[in-house]
Write an enzyme that holds these catalytic residues in place. Structure first.
Site, PDB file in Angstrom:
ATOM      1  N   TYR A 137       0.812  -1.221   0.000  1.00 22.79           N
ATOM      2  CA  TYR A 137       0.000   0.000   0.000  1.00 22.79           C
ATOM      3  C   TYR A 137       0.847   1.275   0.000  1.00 22.79           C
ATOM      4  O   TYR A 137       0.286   2.371  -0.049  1.00 22.79           O
ATOM      5  CB  TYR A 137      -0.911   0.039   1.231  1.00 22.79           C
ATOM      6  N   LYS A 188       4.330 -14.012   5.895  1.00 22.03           N
ATOM      7  CA  LYS A 188       4.639 -15.019   4.884  1.00 22.03           C
ATOM      8  C   LYS A 188       6.148 -14.978   4.661  1.00 22.03           C
ATOM      9  O   LYS A 188       6.632 -14.933   3.522  1.00 22.03           O
ATOM     10  CB  LYS A 188       3.836 -14.712   3.601  1.00 22.03           C
ATOM     11  N   ASP A 220      -1.318 -18.039   5.028  1.00 23.55           N
ATOM     12  CA  ASP A 220      -2.195 -19.078   4.449  1.00 23.55           C
ATOM     13  C   ASP A 220      -2.745 -19.991   5.544  1.00 23.55           C
ATOM     14  O   ASP A 220      -3.943 -20.281   5.598  1.00 23.55           O
ATOM     15  CB  ASP A 220      -1.464 -19.874   3.343  1.00 23.55           C
ATOM     16  N   ASP A 244      -5.605  -6.673   5.513  1.00 22.49           N
ATOM     17  CA  ASP A 244      -6.807  -6.321   4.754  1.00 22.49           C
ATOM     18  C   ASP A 244      -7.610  -7.581   4.442  1.00 22.49           C
ATOM     19  O   ASP A 244      -8.814  -7.641   4.659  1.00 22.49           O
ATOM     20  CB  ASP A 244      -6.400  -5.623   3.447  1.00 22.49           C
ATOM     21  N   ASP A 248     -11.422  -9.474   6.399  1.00 20.44           N
ATOM     22  CA  ASP A 248     -12.718  -9.741   5.757  1.00 20.44           C
ATOM     23  C   ASP A 248     -13.185 -11.154   6.125  1.00 20.44           C
ATOM     24  O   ASP A 248     -14.367 -11.383   6.377  1.00 20.44           O
ATOM     25  CB  ASP A 248     -12.617  -9.622   4.221  1.00 20.44           C
TER      26      ASP A 248
HETATM   27  C1  IPM Z   1     -10.242  -1.612   3.876  1.00 21.56           C
HETATM   28  C2  IPM Z   1     -10.523  -1.411   2.409  1.00 21.56           C
HETATM   29  C3  IPM Z   1      -9.450  -0.541   1.785  1.00 21.56           C
HETATM   30  C4  IPM Z   1      -8.121  -1.242   1.960  1.00 21.56           C
HETATM   31  C5  IPM Z   1      -9.716  -0.163   0.317  1.00 21.56           C
HETATM   32  C6  IPM Z   1     -11.027   0.574   0.181  1.00 21.56           C
HETATM   33  C7  IPM Z   1      -8.593   0.609  -0.300  1.00 21.56           C
HETATM   34  O1  IPM Z   1     -10.643  -2.633   1.762  1.00 21.56           O
HETATM   35  O2  IPM Z   1     -10.214  -0.623   4.615  1.00 21.56           O
HETATM   36  O3  IPM Z   1     -10.076  -2.750   4.300  1.00 21.56           O
HETATM   37  O4  IPM Z   1      -7.732  -2.059   1.113  1.00 21.56           O
HETATM   38  O5  IPM Z   1      -7.442  -0.979   2.952  1.00 21.56           O
HETATM   39 MN    MN Z   2     -10.539  -4.355   3.080  1.00 20.73          MN
END
Ligand code: IPM
Ligand code: MN
Length: 353
Positions: A137, A188, A220, A244, A248
């Protein structure tokens, strides 16, 4: 003195979930005895398309000077180039305000919300510390021979000793305040050799915390364990990109994107709080989006602002609501956006007596 909060609704469902977050913030303030001065900011894709400006010049100085916290809804809109507004708003806030910690709690309030068989709230109670300013990033990328068969594209994973050390230290400090006192490094390093810096830094900083149990998992395997044995995790610290992705997965384990919140934090400085879900344009203005994630972000914001009573009240309110036998699902459209906001306010008032 009133806390100065910038409310940045952004795109899609962002403004409506932020509206509910602010409603709850006001209710908690009344109950716990603090006030917030809230300033609505219009930035997002609509504003960009109307004016050609993502943020006005000097916006980061304004954040630093005039605000204690930012509450962000969501950013992302298919009408503009992929990632443009995300980088210009979320990225700019994270990097330019040096919000090096992305704190993402993964806590299951109700067995019914968990898609994993036989997992209960005692099995899912972890917190991810995602590094928030480096890695893939950091923005170091490029293309040569773009569009030709010879095209080469690169993106560099950047780690600095200082950047790794401060986030690893944050994770150990966080673990000191938790019952299980364990930190898992997720990386990793077997394939991405640059992450050897994480391995060494983790071991060195860890020596200063003899009471904290150190654990390690490759990303992983961590994904596998998150599903198979989520109870193995307490505090976990990881790189920006892996953080990130795995959060999720974590959001699903705790009940879905409707519930997962995060804090983009630089301790002692203006910081930004948001849900981890996206802008979900298809649900915009339909009163279907779940505001719980944003309300949980408000809870994290109160902790950052030093409103410990308020943070505790809101945590208990969310826990009482979500652990209740009546709650059906956290998926979009099951409850109205405003209905869920009202339900949290009711719980806050009950706790206020
Ligand atoms: C998050 C989002 C962001 C990220 C995107 C929107 C750039 O997915 O905050 O997790 O990848 O950090
Ligand atoms: Mn995200």
């Amino acid at each position: 003195m009133a806390h100065r909060v910038a409310a940045l609704g952004g795109d899609g469902i962002g403004p409506e979930v932020v509206r509910e977050g602010l409603k709850v913030l006001a209710a908690v303030g009344e109950t716990a005895g603090f006030t917030c001065e809230v300033t609505d900011l219009p930035y997002g894709t609509d504003h960009y398309l109307e004016t050609g400006v993502i943020f006005p010049d000097g916006m980061m100085d304004t954040f630093r000077r005039d605000f204690d916290a930012i509450l962000l809804g969501a950013i992302g809109d298919p009408r503009v180039e992929v990632g443009l507004i995300e980088r210009g708003i979320i990225g700019a806030i994270r990097w330019d305000l040096d919000l090096f910690v992305n704190l993402r709690p993964i806590k299951l309030y109700n067995e019914r919300l968990c898609p994993l068989k036989d997992k209960t709230p005692k099995d899912v109670d972890m917190i991810f510390v995602r590094e928030n300013t480096e890695d893939a990033y950091a923005g170091m990328h490029g293309f040569v021979h773009k569009g030709s068969p010879l095209e080469v594209s690169t993106q560099t994973m950047v780690y600095t000793r200082a950047g790794v050390e401060r986030v690893v230290r944050y994770a150990f400090e966080l673990a000191m305040g938790r019952e299980r006192k364990q930190v898992t490094l997720v990386d990793k390093a077997n394939a991405v050799r640059a992450q050897d810096l994480w391995t060494r830094t983790f071991a060195e900083v860890g020596e200063e915390y003899p009471d904290i149990r150190q654990d390690h998992a490759y990303i992983d395997a961590a994904c596998m364990w998150m599903v198979k044995n989520p109870e193995w995790f307490d505090v976990a610290v990881t790189t920006n990109l892996f953080g990130d992705i795995i959060t999720d997965l974590g959001a699903m384990v705790q009940g879905g994107m409707g519930i997962a919140a995060s804090g983009n934090i630089h301790p002692g400085q203006v910081s930004m709080f948001e849900s981890i879900h996206g802008s979900a344009p298809k649900y915009k203005d339909q009163n279907k989006a779940n505001p719980i994630a944003t309300i949980a972000a408000v809870q994290m914001m109160l902790a950052h602002l030093g409103e410990e009573d308020g943070a505790r009240i809101l945590d208990n309110a969310l826990s009482n609501l979500l652990s209740g036998d009546d709650i059906k699902s956290m998926n979009a459209g099951v409850y109205g956006t405003d209905e869920l906001g009202d339900m949290v306010v009711t719980e806050v008032h009950k706790l206020g007596g």
